[in-house]
Design a protein around this motif. Structure first.
Motif, PDB file in Angstrom:
ATOM      1  N   ARG A 292      -5.550   5.013 -14.872  1.00  0.00           N
ATOM      2  CA  ARG A 292      -5.136   5.861 -13.750  1.00  0.00           C
ATOM      3  C   ARG A 292      -4.920   5.087 -12.445  1.00  0.00           C
ATOM      4  O   ARG A 292      -4.799   5.682 -11.393  1.00  0.00           O
ATOM      5  CB  ARG A 292      -6.173   6.950 -13.527  1.00  0.00           C
ATOM      6  CG  ARG A 292      -6.300   7.878 -14.717  1.00  0.00           C
ATOM      7  CD  ARG A 292      -7.411   8.888 -14.520  1.00  0.00           C
ATOM      8  NE  ARG A 292      -7.611   9.662 -15.717  1.00  0.00           N
ATOM      9  CZ  ARG A 292      -7.063  10.844 -15.939  1.00  0.00           C
ATOM     10  NH1 ARG A 292      -6.284  11.391 -15.038  1.00  0.00           N
ATOM     11  NH2 ARG A 292      -7.301  11.492 -17.053  1.00  0.00           N
ATOM     12  N   LEU A 293      -4.883   3.781 -12.519  1.00  0.00           N
ATOM     13  CA  LEU A 293      -4.757   2.973 -11.305  1.00  0.00           C
ATOM     14  C   LEU A 293      -3.390   2.308 -11.191  1.00  0.00           C
ATOM     15  O   LEU A 293      -2.751   1.996 -12.188  1.00  0.00           O
ATOM     16  CB  LEU A 293      -5.829   1.879 -11.283  1.00  0.00           C
ATOM     17  CG  LEU A 293      -7.268   2.346 -11.149  1.00  0.00           C
ATOM     18  CD1 LEU A 293      -8.208   1.147 -11.226  1.00  0.00           C
ATOM     19  CD2 LEU A 293      -7.489   3.115  -9.864  1.00  0.00           C
ATOM     20  N   LEU A 294      -2.983   2.075  -9.947  1.00  0.00           N
ATOM     21  CA  LEU A 294      -1.786   1.295  -9.639  1.00  0.00           C
ATOM     22  C   LEU A 294      -2.226   0.217  -8.666  1.00  0.00           C
ATOM     23  O   LEU A 294      -2.941   0.496  -7.704  1.00  0.00           O
ATOM     24  CB  LEU A 294      -0.723   2.163  -8.970  1.00  0.00           C
ATOM     25  CG  LEU A 294      -0.206   3.321  -9.801  1.00  0.00           C
ATOM     26  CD1 LEU A 294      -0.779   4.618  -9.299  1.00  0.00           C
ATOM     27  CD2 LEU A 294       1.284   3.354  -9.770  1.00  0.00           C
ATOM     28  N   SER A 295      -1.808  -1.011  -8.912  1.00  0.00           N
ATOM     29  CA  SER A 295      -2.217  -2.116  -8.052  1.00  0.00           C
ATOM     30  C   SER A 295      -1.061  -3.082  -7.832  1.00  0.00           C
ATOM     31  O   SER A 295      -0.345  -3.424  -8.774  1.00  0.00           O
ATOM     32  CB  SER A 295      -3.395  -2.867  -8.681  1.00  0.00           C
ATOM     33  OG  SER A 295      -3.691  -4.025  -7.934  1.00  0.00           O
ATOM     34  N   ILE A 296      -0.917  -3.505  -6.595  1.00  0.00           N
ATOM     35  CA  ILE A 296      -0.010  -4.593  -6.249  1.00  0.00           C
ATOM     36  C   ILE A 296      -0.868  -5.628  -5.529  1.00  0.00           C
ATOM     37  O   ILE A 296      -1.455  -5.348  -4.486  1.00  0.00           O
ATOM     38  CB  ILE A 296       1.148  -4.137  -5.340  1.00  0.00           C
ATOM     39  CG1 ILE A 296       2.027  -3.113  -6.065  1.00  0.00           C
ATOM     40  CG2 ILE A 296       1.977  -5.337  -4.880  1.00  0.00           C
ATOM     41  CD1 ILE A 296       3.118  -2.507  -5.190  1.00  0.00           C
TER      42      ILE A 296
ATOM     43  N   SER B  59      -4.169 -11.335   1.021  1.00  0.00           N
ATOM     44  CA  SER B  59      -4.709 -10.031   1.420  1.00  0.00           C
ATOM     45  C   SER B  59      -5.540  -9.388   0.333  1.00  0.00           C
ATOM     46  O   SER B  59      -6.533  -8.747   0.611  1.00  0.00           O
ATOM     47  CB  SER B  59      -3.577  -9.066   1.774  1.00  0.00           C
ATOM     48  OG  SER B  59      -2.889  -9.496   2.906  1.00  0.00           O
ATOM     49  N   GLY B  60      -5.100  -9.495  -0.914  1.00  0.00           N
ATOM     50  CA  GLY B  60      -5.810  -8.844  -2.006  1.00  0.00           C
ATOM     51  C   GLY B  60      -4.986  -7.723  -2.609  1.00  0.00           C
ATOM     52  O   GLY B  60      -3.755  -7.708  -2.510  1.00  0.00           O
ATOM     53  N   ASP B  61      -5.682  -6.763  -3.208  1.00  0.00           N
ATOM     54  CA  ASP B  61      -5.029  -5.674  -3.922  1.00  0.00           C
ATOM     55  C   ASP B  61      -4.768  -4.475  -3.033  1.00  0.00           C
ATOM     56  O   ASP B  61      -5.650  -4.035  -2.304  1.00  0.00           O
ATOM     57  CB  ASP B  61      -5.915  -5.199  -5.083  1.00  0.00           C
ATOM     58  CG  ASP B  61      -6.045  -6.227  -6.169  1.00  0.00           C
ATOM     59  OD1 ASP B  61      -5.042  -6.456  -6.851  1.00  0.00           O
ATOM     60  OD2 ASP B  61      -7.135  -6.792  -6.327  1.00  0.00           O
ATOM     61  N   ALA B  62      -3.554  -3.932  -3.158  1.00  0.00           N
ATOM     62  CA  ALA B  62      -3.239  -2.609  -2.616  1.00  0.00           C
ATOM     63  C   ALA B  62      -3.391  -1.685  -3.820  1.00  0.00           C
ATOM     64  O   ALA B  62      -2.705  -1.861  -4.830  1.00  0.00           O
ATOM     65  CB  ALA B  62      -1.825  -2.567  -2.072  1.00  0.00           C
ATOM     66  N   ILE B  63      -4.322  -0.729  -3.763  1.00  0.00           N
ATOM     67  CA  ILE B  63      -4.658   0.090  -4.925  1.00  0.00           C
ATOM     68  C   ILE B  63      -4.552   1.564  -4.584  1.00  0.00           C
ATOM     69  O   ILE B  63      -4.895   1.997  -3.490  1.00  0.00           O
ATOM     70  CB  ILE B  63      -6.093  -0.216  -5.399  1.00  0.00           C
ATOM     71  CG1 ILE B  63      -6.196  -1.656  -5.875  1.00  0.00           C
ATOM     72  CG2 ILE B  63      -6.520   0.728  -6.519  1.00  0.00           C
ATOM     73  CD1 ILE B  63      -7.578  -2.080  -6.281  1.00  0.00           C
TER      74      ILE B  63
ATOM     75  N   GLN C 173       0.833  -1.210   0.000  1.00  0.00           N
ATOM     76  CA  GLN C 173       0.000   0.000   0.000  1.00  0.00           C
ATOM     77  C   GLN C 173       0.867   1.259   0.000  1.00  0.00           C
ATOM     78  O   GLN C 173       0.581   2.211  -0.718  1.00  0.00           O
ATOM     79  CB  GLN C 173      -0.944   0.000   1.211  1.00  0.00           C
ATOM     80  CG  GLN C 173      -2.015   1.063   1.127  1.00  0.00           C
ATOM     81  CD  GLN C 173      -2.983   0.839  -0.023  1.00  0.00           C
ATOM     82  OE1 GLN C 173      -3.493  -0.252  -0.217  1.00  0.00           O
ATOM     83  NE2 GLN C 173      -3.227   1.865  -0.807  1.00  0.00           N
ATOM     84  N   GLN C 174       1.939   1.259   0.767  1.00  0.00           N
ATOM     85  CA  GLN C 174       2.849   2.413   0.771  1.00  0.00           C
ATOM     86  C   GLN C 174       3.473   2.614  -0.606  1.00  0.00           C
ATOM     87  O   GLN C 174       3.619   3.751  -1.067  1.00  0.00           O
ATOM     88  CB  GLN C 174       3.945   2.225   1.818  1.00  0.00           C
ATOM     89  CG  GLN C 174       3.454   2.343   3.234  1.00  0.00           C
ATOM     90  CD  GLN C 174       4.506   1.902   4.248  1.00  0.00           C
ATOM     91  OE1 GLN C 174       5.540   1.359   3.912  1.00  0.00           O
ATOM     92  NE2 GLN C 174       4.199   2.131   5.521  1.00  0.00           N
ATOM     93  N   SER C 175       3.823   1.536  -1.283  1.00  0.00           N
ATOM     94  CA  SER C 175       4.441   1.635  -2.607  1.00  0.00           C
ATOM     95  C   SER C 175       3.482   2.212  -3.640  1.00  0.00           C
ATOM     96  O   SER C 175       3.855   3.091  -4.418  1.00  0.00           O
ATOM     97  CB  SER C 175       4.964   0.278  -3.064  1.00  0.00           C
ATOM     98  OG  SER C 175       6.044  -0.121  -2.248  1.00  0.00           O
TER      99      SER C 175
END
Length: 152
Positions: free
Chosen positions: A101-105, A110-114, A49-51
């Motif tokens: 416009r999205l960034l996801s890891i 846990s799922g997606d950090a978006i 999430q921080q990234s």
């Protein structure tokens, strides 16, 4: 005879206390690993999430700065991330830059950090887990967009 009965009772009480201590120890040993795993999963999700938040904020800065703007940032990809389910821009092959416009890891368990950006984006995350320096660069070719860790 009374003395033997007391020793027998004391031995039985000692065994009962020992059994109770073993049961408590077993319960603690069973709970600790799952608690440690939960803590590690939470740490990895927070890292992801921080990234994405840092990359999105930097993309906004570079986009607003305009022509020639570029910035290098440090991101960390957790050990349990999945590159095939993570993306920069969009998770499909949309040709519409306004949708990018999205960034996801994606972090297993846990799922997606978006995070989202004001800027249209393209790019890719590094291929392996770890700490990386990535470039965030304004691209003035039509359509105007921000490139993250790639030329696109």
């Amino acid at each position: 005879m009374h003395n033997r009965k007391s020793r027998g009772q004391a031995g039985l009480e000692t065994m009962a206390i020992f059994a109770a201590v073993l049961i408590l120890l077993l319960a603690v040993l069973l709970v600790l690993p799952s608690t440690a795993r939960s803590g590690e999963v939470l740490r990895q999700m927070q890292t992801a999430q921080q990234s994405v938040l840092l990359a999105a904020a930097t993309a906004d800065e570079v986009y607003l700065a305009g022509e020639g703007a570029s910035k290098t940032i440090a991101v960390e990809l957790p050990d349990s991330w999945e590159s095939s389910r993570s993306f920069i821009g969009t998770n499909n092959a949309s040709a519409n830059w306004q949708d990018r416009r999205l960034l996801s890891i994606y972090v297993r368990q846990s799922g997606d950090a978006i995070a989202s950006s004001r800027a249209p984006l393209c790019g890719s995350w590094p291929a392996t887990p770890g700490k990386f320096k990535i470039n965030v660069t304004y691209n003035s070719t039509e359509p105007v967009h921000v490139m993250i860790n790639a030329n696109c």
